[in-house]
Design an enzyme around this catalytic site. Sequence first.
Site, PDB file in Angstrom:
ATOM      1  N   ASP A  22      -9.849   2.800   2.731  1.00 53.28           N
ATOM      2  CA  ASP A  22      -9.924   2.266   4.109  1.00 53.28           C
ATOM      3  C   ASP A  22     -10.422   3.349   5.067  1.00 53.28           C
ATOM      4  O   ASP A  22     -11.074   3.046   6.077  1.00 53.28           O
ATOM      5  CB  ASP A  22      -8.546   1.772   4.573  1.00 53.28           C
ATOM      6  CG  ASP A  22      -8.115   0.492   3.864  1.00 53.28           C
ATOM      7  OD1 ASP A  22      -8.999  -0.285   3.441  1.00 53.28           O
ATOM      8  OD2 ASP A  22      -6.894   0.274   3.731  1.00 53.28           O
TER       9      ASP A  22
ATOM     10  N   LYS B 165       0.814  -1.228   0.000  1.00 51.79           N
ATOM     11  CA  LYS B 165       0.000   0.000   0.000  1.00 51.79           C
ATOM     12  C   LYS B 165       0.844   1.273   0.000  1.00 51.79           C
ATOM     13  O   LYS B 165       0.408   2.300  -0.513  1.00 51.79           O
ATOM     14  CB  LYS B 165      -0.953   0.014   1.206  1.00 51.79           C
ATOM     15  CG  LYS B 165      -2.078  -1.004   1.104  1.00 51.79           C
ATOM     16  CD  LYS B 165      -3.025  -0.880   2.298  1.00 51.79           C
ATOM     17  CE  LYS B 165      -4.096  -1.950   2.264  1.00 51.79           C
ATOM     18  NZ  LYS B 165      -5.088  -1.811   3.341  1.00 51.79           N
TER      19      LYS B 165
HETATM   20  P1  NAP Z   1       0.751  -2.882   9.742  1.00 52.53           P
HETATM   21  O1  NAP Z   1       0.939  -1.594   9.005  1.00 52.53           O
HETATM   22  O2  NAP Z   1       1.802  -3.934   9.662  1.00 52.53           O
HETATM   23  O3  NAP Z   1       0.539  -2.483  11.299  1.00 52.53           O
HETATM   24  C1  NAP Z   1       0.414  -3.495  12.261  1.00 52.53           C
HETATM   25  C2  NAP Z   1       0.037  -2.879  13.610  1.00 52.53           C
HETATM   26  O4  NAP Z   1      -0.168  -3.964  14.533  1.00 52.53           O
HETATM   27  C3  NAP Z   1       1.109  -1.985  14.226  1.00 52.53           C
HETATM   28  O5  NAP Z   1       0.498  -0.969  14.986  1.00 52.53           O
HETATM   29  C4  NAP Z   1       1.853  -2.978  15.125  1.00 52.53           C
HETATM   30  O6  NAP Z   1       2.509  -2.356  16.220  1.00 52.53           O
HETATM   31  C5  NAP Z   1       0.691  -3.805  15.653  1.00 52.53           C
HETATM   32  N1  NAP Z   1       1.118  -5.128  16.119  1.00 52.53           N
HETATM   33  C6  NAP Z   1       1.478  -6.186  15.351  1.00 52.53           C
HETATM   34  N2  NAP Z   1       1.807  -7.243  16.145  1.00 52.53           N
HETATM   35  C7  NAP Z   1       1.656  -6.826  17.433  1.00 52.53           C
HETATM   36  C8  NAP Z   1       1.842  -7.448  18.694  1.00 52.53           C
HETATM   37  N3  NAP Z   1       2.246  -8.722  18.798  1.00 52.53           N
HETATM   38  N4  NAP Z   1       1.580  -6.733  19.798  1.00 52.53           N
HETATM   39  C9  NAP Z   1       1.165  -5.448  19.710  1.00 52.53           C
HETATM   40  N5  NAP Z   1       0.974  -4.788  18.546  1.00 52.53           N
HETATM   41  C10 NAP Z   1       1.218  -5.473  17.420  1.00 52.53           C
HETATM   42  O7  NAP Z   1      -0.588  -3.597   9.306  1.00 52.53           O
HETATM   43  P2  NAP Z   1      -1.941  -2.882   8.791  1.00 52.53           P
HETATM   44  O8  NAP Z   1      -1.879  -2.696   7.340  1.00 52.53           O
HETATM   45  O9  NAP Z   1      -2.159  -1.688   9.659  1.00 52.53           O
HETATM   46  O10 NAP Z   1      -3.032  -4.017   9.084  1.00 52.53           O
HETATM   47  C11 NAP Z   1      -3.485  -4.295  10.396  1.00 52.53           C
HETATM   48  C12 NAP Z   1      -4.725  -5.189  10.341  1.00 52.53           C
HETATM   49  O11 NAP Z   1      -5.805  -4.478   9.730  1.00 52.53           O
HETATM   50  C13 NAP Z   1      -4.554  -6.473   9.499  1.00 52.53           C
HETATM   51  O12 NAP Z   1      -5.173  -7.526  10.200  1.00 52.53           O
HETATM   52  C14 NAP Z   1      -5.330  -6.171   8.230  1.00 52.53           C
HETATM   53  O13 NAP Z   1      -5.842  -7.344   7.622  1.00 52.53           O
HETATM   54  C15 NAP Z   1      -6.449  -5.315   8.789  1.00 52.53           C
HETATM   55  N6  NAP Z   1      -7.107  -4.463   7.803  1.00 52.53           N
HETATM   56  C16 NAP Z   1      -8.463  -4.603   7.628  1.00 52.53           C
HETATM   57  C17 NAP Z   1      -9.122  -3.803   6.713  1.00 52.53           C
HETATM   58  C18 NAP Z   1     -10.607  -3.956   6.537  1.00 52.53           C
HETATM   59  O14 NAP Z   1     -11.140  -3.450   5.534  1.00 52.53           O
HETATM   60  N7  NAP Z   1     -11.316  -4.609   7.435  1.00 52.53           N
HETATM   61  C19 NAP Z   1      -8.421  -2.862   5.955  1.00 52.53           C
HETATM   62  C20 NAP Z   1      -7.050  -2.731   6.177  1.00 52.53           C
HETATM   63  C21 NAP Z   1      -6.402  -3.537   7.096  1.00 52.53           C
HETATM   64  P3  NAP Z   1       4.047  -1.873  16.069  1.00 52.53           P
HETATM   65  O15 NAP Z   1       3.993  -0.489  15.475  1.00 52.53           O
HETATM   66  O16 NAP Z   1       4.563  -1.880  17.462  1.00 52.53           O
HETATM   67  O17 NAP Z   1       4.751  -2.866  15.182  1.00 52.53           O
END
Ligand code: NAP
Length: 266
Positions: free
Chosen positions: A91, A55
Amino acid sequence: MAHSLSPAIHNAAFEALGLDMAYVPLPVRAEDVGAAIKGLAALGFRGANVTIPHKGAVLPYLDRVDGDAALVEAVNTIVVDGGELLGYNTDIEGVRAALVDACGDSLRGAPGLLLGAGGAARAAALALARLGVDLTVVNRTAAAAERLTALMSAAVPGCVCRCLPLAELTVAHVAAQSVLVNATSLGMDGESKVPEPLTDTVTAGQVVVDVVYTYCGTDLLAQARTRGATVIGGLEVLVRQAAAAFELWTGRSAPLEVMRDATRQR
Ligand code: NAP
């Protein structure tokens, strides 16, 4: 990518509106992102979605990027318009529309907690800040939460936004909120669960949004539902972001119920 619900959602919508269009999942390696994006116009695509982890990587290859997508540094929707590639982030609209459906305009001035500071959280933060939520960003990595807080404070006039390291999150913080949003990957299949101060403190008056979607629903949503909170699941957020993308590609109103049904049939 392989488990994406987007093809089912969009193909059902195209069929319902009699549009001669098809949505196909195409895996792209990180090193091929530029070539893949540039090929969209040549191949006659009307548009594309971009998913994790590309993205942010697509931005330099687009002719124009919508202001909100540039702000959150993530494009999830591309429109091919007369050979030009335009980037958007639906989003943000996914979270906004799902919240407005559930809460109307009642969130202005309401305290809200956003868990996460990654791509999904940046989109959710912008939606929440624009809805007037008094926002606390909680994240494992404090620096990312601080950066997101500064971004929202600068971008949204009147925005009240502060941050808190996840390690300092208490039951009292959670109890003080009207809206709780998980925008981390916590709760996904195979990942750790959302921390207990969040799941174990939810009350009936709160609104709980989990952007994570799994076939069985997340633990956070199950707990919130049991405790009588208003819940918005990741599938609804997914459908609402898909609807916004559909409207950008087709200029037609998205058939929301058809799109929701498509997620249930998987
Ligand atoms: P990302 O950019 O990789 O961000 C991941 C986030 O999760 C960061 O804030 C990270 O914290 C945190 N995290 C990961 N593992 C963790 C742990 N063990 N303990 C605490 N915090 C943790 O990913 P993203 O693109 O934001 O996506 C996040 C989720 O949203 C995914 O499940 C994705 O499928 C979902 N999503 C859903 C939609 C929808 O339409 N429903 C749209 C977009 C995304 P740190 O900064 O500390 O690493």
